[in-house]
Design an enzyme around this catalytic site. Sequence first.
Site, PDB file in Angstrom:
ATOM      1  N   TRP A 291     -14.986 -40.650-116.050  1.00 19.55           N
ATOM      2  CA  TRP A 291     -13.666 -41.165-116.449  1.00 19.55           C
ATOM      3  C   TRP A 291     -13.431 -40.766-117.902  1.00 19.55           C
ATOM      4  O   TRP A 291     -14.312 -40.908-118.747  1.00 19.55           O
ATOM      5  CB  TRP A 291     -13.681 -42.704-116.308  1.00 19.55           C
ATOM      6  CG  TRP A 291     -12.409 -43.380-116.707  1.00 19.55           C
ATOM      7  CD1 TRP A 291     -11.140 -43.009-116.366  1.00 19.55           C
ATOM      8  CD2 TRP A 291     -12.294 -44.566-117.514  1.00 19.55           C
ATOM      9  NE1 TRP A 291     -10.244 -43.894-116.901  1.00 19.55           N
ATOM     10  CE2 TRP A 291     -10.922 -44.855-117.615  1.00 19.55           C
ATOM     11  CE3 TRP A 291     -13.210 -45.409-118.154  1.00 19.55           C
ATOM     12  CZ2 TRP A 291     -10.446 -45.946-118.330  1.00 19.55           C
ATOM     13  CZ3 TRP A 291     -12.728 -46.501-118.855  1.00 19.55           C
ATOM     14  CH2 TRP A 291     -11.373 -46.763-118.943  1.00 19.55           C
TER      15      TRP A 291
ATOM     16  N   ASP B 135     -20.740 -49.169-114.122  1.00 17.76           N
ATOM     17  CA  ASP B 135     -19.306 -49.428-114.225  1.00 17.76           C
ATOM     18  C   ASP B 135     -18.756 -49.546-112.805  1.00 17.76           C
ATOM     19  O   ASP B 135     -18.817 -48.586-112.033  1.00 17.76           O
ATOM     20  CB  ASP B 135     -18.647 -48.263-114.984  1.00 17.76           C
ATOM     21  CG  ASP B 135     -17.169 -48.509-115.214  1.00 17.76           C
ATOM     22  OD1 ASP B 135     -16.671 -49.608-114.901  1.00 17.76           O
ATOM     23  OD2 ASP B 135     -16.494 -47.580-115.730  1.00 17.76           O
TER      24      ASP B 135
ATOM     25  N   LYS C 296      -7.568 -52.911-110.023  1.00 19.54           N
ATOM     26  CA  LYS C 296      -7.185 -52.226-108.782  1.00 19.54           C
ATOM     27  C   LYS C 296      -7.298 -53.153-107.581  1.00 19.54           C
ATOM     28  O   LYS C 296      -6.423 -53.173-106.727  1.00 19.54           O
ATOM     29  CB  LYS C 296      -8.082 -51.011-108.527  1.00 19.54           C
ATOM     30  CG  LYS C 296      -8.597 -50.327-109.750  1.00 19.54           C
ATOM     31  CD  LYS C 296      -7.698 -49.242-110.263  1.00 19.54           C
ATOM     32  CE  LYS C 296      -8.026 -48.977-111.704  1.00 19.54           C
ATOM     33  NZ  LYS C 296      -7.672 -47.699-112.212  1.00 19.54           N
TER      34      LYS C 296
HETATM   35  N1  PMP Z   1     -13.975 -47.490-115.421  1.00 20.73           N
HETATM   36  C1  PMP Z   1     -13.476 -46.590-114.572  1.00 20.73           C
HETATM   37  C2  PMP Z   1     -14.409 -45.642-113.901  1.00 20.73           C
HETATM   38  C3  PMP Z   1     -12.111 -46.535-114.318  1.00 20.73           C
HETATM   39  O1  PMP Z   1     -11.621 -45.627-113.484  1.00 20.73           O
HETATM   40  C4  PMP Z   1     -11.265 -47.456-114.969  1.00 20.73           C
HETATM   41  C5  PMP Z   1      -9.780 -47.503-114.730  1.00 20.73           C
HETATM   42  N2  PMP Z   1      -9.118 -46.356-114.558  1.00 20.73           N
HETATM   43  C6  PMP Z   1     -11.816 -48.368-115.842  1.00 20.73           C
HETATM   44  C7  PMP Z   1     -13.176 -48.370-116.047  1.00 20.73           C
HETATM   45  C8  PMP Z   1     -10.982 -49.341-116.619  1.00 20.73           C
HETATM   46  O2  PMP Z   1     -10.489 -50.376-115.879  1.00 20.73           O
HETATM   47  P1  PMP Z   1      -9.307 -51.299-116.451  1.00 20.73           P
HETATM   48  O3  PMP Z   1      -8.044 -50.609-116.093  1.00 20.73           O
HETATM   49  O4  PMP Z   1      -9.515 -52.574-115.736  1.00 20.73           O
HETATM   50  O5  PMP Z   1      -9.488 -51.409-117.911  1.00 20.73           O
END
Ligand code: PMP
Length: 396
Positions: A130, A211, A246
Amino acid sequence: MSWFSTVEMAPADPILGLTEKFKADTNPDKANLGVGVYQDANGKLPLLPSVAEAERRVASVPQPKPYLPIDGLPAYNQAVKELVFGAGSPVIERVATVQALGGTGALRVGAEFLKSVVPGAKVLLSDPSWENHRALFTAAGYEVESYRYYDAAARDIDFAGMVEDLRSAERGTIVVLHACCHNPTGYDLDDEQWGQVIEAVKERELVAFIDMAYQGFAEGLDEDGRVVRRFADAGLQFVCSTSFSKSFALYGERDGALSIVCADADEAKRVLSQLKPVVRTLYSNPPTHGARLVATVLGDPELRAQWETELGEMRDRIKEMRAALVEGLQAAGITDDVSFITDQVGMFSYSGLTKDQMVRLREEFAVYGTDKGRICVAALNPNNIAHVAKAIAAVW
Ligand code: PMP
């Protein structure tokens, strides 16, 4: 002279920047497959009926908005622990959990906390990962490197490379692992491979930072939580960030949590006491509303069952869209094997398209994905899929 006259324009966030371009696009067939947000079959961000009901219940008893405790709403943290580690799991008593500002906030709190535990440690991320992982750990002061993960030529995981990189990491290195629905590739390790990763983490004495931003989007809540539970069962101490952005479609409420699995309950108490000053100096305490909604849903057996059904519907719709994309690509004349699209799980597909192809998709067909070739399959729907498939086939 202004203090700020020499401040330069920062580059736009690569993903949010795409949304800006998408908004300005006048092509009626445009499709935004850039940002990682689930959309329903009508292309709309859903308000889950279980969450809407929780909203009604919360609103029906107007409550003041106090500062929450530094570590968050107790009912919320308990619900997080049960969801992540399994209700009644003996692991729970040795876990320190704090409510956090989304998964991102949890990652940052964890990163800050670990600085005092493993000073000077490097962070290893999957290649690719990410986008915000690197920026976030770098901003927290870490040197960030990566371990091999995706083999573009094989359109698969370079597992031998991954294990080799983990096994050559120094003791105390922080290894960020995606529990499920790997972002951006959509390729997850299988059970046997996870076993080998756990062995490597144990033997090399690495600090696993799991994560889990998509629990429930791969196979199901318990199935997706399995990886975290296996690390705990292996007797490891590790860090786990989770997010309800999500799974509850509560993106803007910033509902996340950081859980640290310790050796015993006493250690967990001390760790929790050290997480509090981290939170206190970053944002003092977390917000009330989103936590109340999640705690309301998860605390009521009926609402919880309803939410699980709704989560399952999101998961199934994504799978249907993967299958429909494969069909669409084949109908548009692609004869290459595209079964990788249905092999991958979660909200994303790594299409294998190059930057030039992604730019053409955008400029000629108004189909927006990231330059690295990632598309959000959770943003496909029966109205846009034919156009997207034709566009991909045209640049293939
Ligand atoms: N980790 C990963 C792998 C993600 O894809 C995301 C969200 N795109 C997050 C963390 C962050 O999540 P949040 O939107 O709840 O901050």
